[in-house]
Motif scaffolding. Structure first.
Motif, short mmCIF file in Angstrom:
data_model
loop_
_atom_site.label_atom_id
_atom_site.label_comp_id
_atom_site.label_asym_id
_atom_site.label_seq_id
_atom_site.Cartn_x
_atom_site.Cartn_y
_atom_site.Cartn_z
N ASP A 69 5.80 -0.93 0.78
CA ASP A 69 6.72 -0.49 1.82
C ASP A 69 8.10 -0.15 1.28
OD1 ASP A 69 7.44 -3.01 1.07
OD2 ASP A 69 7.46 -3.88 3.08
N SER A 70 8.27 -0.12 -0.04
CA SER A 70 9.57 0.21 -0.63
C SER A 70 9.91 1.68 -0.42
CB SER A 70 9.56 -0.11 -2.13
OG SER A 70 10.74 0.37 -2.74
N GLU A 71 11.18 1.94 -0.19
CA GLU A 71 11.64 3.32 -0.03
C GLU A 71 11.53 4.12 -1.32
OE1 GLU A 71 15.55 3.22 1.51
OE2 GLU A 71 14.98 2.40 3.47
N ALA A 72 11.33 3.44 -2.44
CA ALA A 72 11.20 4.15 -3.72
C ALA A 72 10.03 5.12 -3.70
CB ALA A 72 11.04 3.15 -4.85
N SER B 207 2.76 4.62 -8.34
CA SER B 207 3.21 4.88 -6.97
C SER B 207 2.09 5.51 -6.14
CB SER B 207 4.43 5.79 -6.99
OG SER B 207 4.87 6.09 -5.69
N HIS C 108 15.68 4.59 -7.59
CA HIS C 108 15.80 3.54 -6.58
C HIS C 108 15.89 2.18 -7.26
CE1 HIS C 108 14.74 0.94 -3.17
NE2 HIS C 108 15.15 1.95 -2.40
N ASP D 280 14.60 -0.65 -6.69
CA ASP D 280 13.38 -1.44 -6.83
C ASP D 280 12.63 -1.16 -8.13
OD1 ASP D 280 13.93 -2.61 -4.45
OD2 ASP D 280 12.42 -1.53 -3.27
N ALA E 91 11.86 -6.49 -6.40
CA ALA E 91 12.29 -6.63 -5.01
C ALA E 91 12.16 -8.07 -4.52
CB ALA E 91 11.49 -5.68 -4.12
N ARG E 92 11.09 -8.77 -4.93
CA ARG E 92 10.86 -10.12 -4.40
C ARG E 92 10.71 -11.15 -5.52
NH1 ARG E 92 7.01 -6.94 -1.39
NH2 ARG E 92 7.77 -6.42 0.69
N ASP F 83 5.80 -7.26 -8.29
CA ASP F 83 6.96 -6.38 -8.15
C ASP F 83 7.54 -5.94 -9.48
OD1 ASP F 83 6.54 -6.86 -5.52
OD2 ASP F 83 8.32 -8.09 -5.19
N PRO G 228 7.10 -1.24 -7.43
CA PRO G 228 7.78 -1.65 -6.20
C PRO G 228 6.78 -1.84 -5.07
CG PRO G 228 8.96 0.16 -7.24
CD PRO G 228 7.67 0.00 -7.99
#
Length: 687
Positions: free
Chosen positions: A144-147, A118, A155, A157, A162-163, A137, A141
């Motif tokens: 731009d992931s909120e994780a 991260s 979270h 993700d 995510a994608r 992914d 994550p």
């Protein structure tokens, strides 16, 4: 032929001679199960309490203070409860508890790379090298992931990609889901692989595993404290604990308490993890490094480790940094170093210029020595007509296991390992389908067994992993010409089971059945996985990592991120610095020099010449400050303690003293961590 056989026997005799100094129970013991209901409850309860503190210490001070400390605190609490309940605790129970609590720390530590990932994907290094938006992914994550903003492992993700909805065994995997699948396959491989290697190195080759008695004697001393028959073990253990508490108060206690009191920068009397003198020695030793590691437990390690190894590796490190490195610098081999670089950058530049390639050659030399030794023992065994004669040759050459130890059929362990490795290769191939399958099969079924065996032998001789070829994973990616970024984030089957063989030796020394350890591991595993997520989620919420509160991560993570970015982009422009660092000529120099040094050590008429040869080769290229405290401990033990207590008594005392030191350091460290965590979780600052 006779001379060749005698040389292999001499190595076996050296190993056995040193091992006898640390033998417990005079070589005979009764095996009992250490898996009881109270041990499981104690492990779960204490594991949940100790894990957050141990993880906190690991990112504040590095690996030494966190991982080794928590298990001893757990066992101390368990024994105190037993004493006040008028019950006794067997050493088999205490060692299983020790192992389970260590597994609790490990279960939390396996999530640490997600915290680093991260940090990396949002770092300046990832941005400047233009890789932050190309990470798969199923590994991290998206940026731009909120994780990342929420600093949360819960979270979605982290659990479902995510994608890129990549499926493994029909499951759409995210980073943590993928890790859980790999964990199950990993337990199959590591348990079976390390057990087979232990049978080979301990039962067949009779290697000593010199650091294993530390844990064995510590558990024995604590078990005696719950009875009315305390012996010298408890007294020596208590002395070590007092020393550890005194050191811990200065080393980790003051920084933790000052941080809890609200200081913007915690007060540190002794820098963590080292004191860097590299810039001070560059005037007479350009490109040389010298950084004294400040972990005082290394002095006590010097008491326990074979003295020839300690002296040889320190001398080799001094020769490398103060004589050989300046020589290479003057001949324009170490040509990227510049005055003013600290120890981290200097070691990195020297590695790329020369020592990385030299390390490849040294590892090849160790492989040749290891395979040569085992081949000669096998040949000698085949020439013996009677099994009694085979047992007499160097003490090795016999696979027979002690009765009642709880051993497993060797064919079954090999089958389980093969199934686990096949599943692992399948998962990796699903994640990176365009990567050549031949590389995965070669690493999984050829390199991993060979590397693990060599590592097991070095752990059996020196309790230290010397033979993992540096940057072998990165070099393979470069040589494969596979230029997609996803390969750098995928798991890869280059494993090492040799470092795990020591725990089987401790089980044997404590008289604990192997089956009880395996059952305890599988029972505790699901619970500890959940506890690890909860612990990291809590710690990550307290403050960003890295930050001023976590000195080790703040100091080292930026350079780790730079190194990672350099490797990931190695093939982007077609002429990477890493690729150019792999130089066949230097690889050959490393192999020939290592074999030559070992040959000279064997030819010399010195005590423990084989062990000293391994130690000198292992110290080449290393920082002498890494071994300085260990060297001091070896000299104090040899010239002061042995004269005071005698060789036999001191050999029994020093493993228990080291175990007590770890426990004392743990008590102080965990007390400070508890205060710090409570302060951070209760006080909410407005900004």
């Amino acid at each position: 032929m006779a001379r060749r056989q005698r040389r292999s026997e001499s190595l076996a005799e050296e190993m056995q001679s040193w091992a006898k100094r640390y033998e417990t129970d005079e070589g005979s013991r009764r095996f009992e199960s250490g898996l009881t209901l109270k041990v499981l409850f104690g492990a779960f309860f204490v594991g949940f309490l100790m894990m957050p503190g141990a993880l906190y210490l690991s990112i504040q001070t590095g690996q030494g203070a966190g991982g080794a400390a928590a298990p001893w605190v757990a066992v101390i609490l368990f024994t105190e409860i037993a004493r006040r309940s008028f019950q006794t605790a067997r050493r088999q129970e205490l060692y299983i508890l020790l192992a389970l609590t260590g597994a609790a720390v490990g279960a939390g530590g396996q999530y640490s790379h997600y915290i680093f990932d991260s940090y990396f994907i949002n770092s300046q290094q990832a941005e400047s090298f233009e890789v932050s938006d190309k990470v798969p992914d199923w590994s991290i994550p998206p940026k731009d992931s909120e994780a990342h903003a929420e600093r949360s492992l819960l979270h979605k993700d982290w659990w479902i990609a995510a994608r890129d909805k990549r499926t493994v065994f029909g499951i759409a995997v995210g980073p943590i889901t993928l890790m859980l699948i790999l964990q199950l396959l990993g337990r199959m491989r590591h348990l079976s692989g390390s057990y087979f290697l232990y049978r080979l190195t301990a039962d067949f080759e009779k290697l000593p595993y010199p650091m294993a008695p530390v844990h064995a004697q510590g558990a024995t001393a604590l078990a005696e404290s719950t009875t009315k028959t305390e012996t010298w073990r408890w007294r020596v253990f208590s002395i070590g604990s007092i020393i550890g508490m005194a050191w811990g108060a200065v080393y980790v206690g003051i920084p933790q308490v000052s941080g809890a009191l609200g200081m913007s920068e915690p007060l540190r009397i002794i820098p963590i993890p080292f004191i860097d003198f590299t810039q001070s020695v560059e005037s007479f030793a350009p490109t040389g490094v010298f950084a004294i590691h400040t972990d005082a437990s290394q002095i006590l390690h010097g008491f326990v480790m074979p003295i020839p190894v300690v002296i040889a590796q320190f001398v080799a490190a001094c020769f490398s940094q103060f004589i050989l490195n300046p020589f290479l610098y003057r001949h324009d081999i170490l040509n990227t170093w510049e005055p003013g670089m600290d120890v981290r950058v200097t070691m990195l530049r020297n590695s790329l210029d020369f020592w990385m390639s030299f390390g490849y050659g040294r590892s090849f030399a160790f492989a040749i020595l290891g395979l040569g030794t085992i081949a000669s023992m096998l040949w000698a065994r085949r020439r013996r007509e009677a099994s009694a004669q085979a047992q007499a040759v160097g003490g090795g050459g016999v696979w027979k296991a002690p009765p009642g130890r709880g051993d497993f059929p060797l064919w079954a362990t090999l089958l389980i390992w093969a199934l686990g490795m096949t599943g692992y290769v399948y998962v990796v191939h699903r994640l990176i389908p365009n990567f050549p399958l031949a590389f995965l099969l070669g690493f999984g079924f050829l390199y991993t067994p060979l590397n693990s065996y060599i590592s097991a032998r070095t752990f059996g001789i020196m309790s230290r992993d010397l033979f993992d070829i540096p940057y072998i994973r990165e070099a393979t990616f470069i040589l494969s010409k596979y230029d997609e970024i996803d390969i750098w984030f995928a798991p890869f089957p280059n494993e090492d089971y040799g470092t795990e063989t020591e725990r089987w030796r401790v089980l044997e020394l404590t008289g604990t059945t192997f089956t009880s350890r395996v059952l305890a591991d599988f029972i505790a595993w699901p619970v500890l996985l959940i506890a690890g997520i909860a612990a990291w989620h809590f710690i990550w919420k307290l403050a960003p990592i890295p930050s001023a509160q976590y000195q080790f991560s703040q100091m080292m993570w930026p350079i780790f991120a730079t190194q990672r970015a350099l490797w990931i982009t190695a093939l982007r422009d077609g002429h990477s610095e890493q690729l150019q660092a792999i130089r066949p000529a230097f690889v050959m120099v490393g192999m020939v020099a290592s074999l030559g040094v070992y040959g000279l050590s064997v030819a010399a008429r010195l005590p423990y010449k084989h062990i000293a040869g391994y130690g000198f080769i292992g110290g080449l290229g290393a920082d002498p400050g890494q071994f300085l405290l260990q060297f001091i401990g070896a000299l104090v033990g040899r010239y002061a303690m042995i004269k005071r207590f005698g060789r036999n008594r001191w050999s029994r005392y020093n493993p228990v003293l080291l175990a007590g030191f770890w426990c004392g350091l743990a008590l102080v460290g965990m007390a400070g961590v508890a205060l710090d965590l409570i302060q951070k979780s209760v006080i909410v600052k407005p900004f």
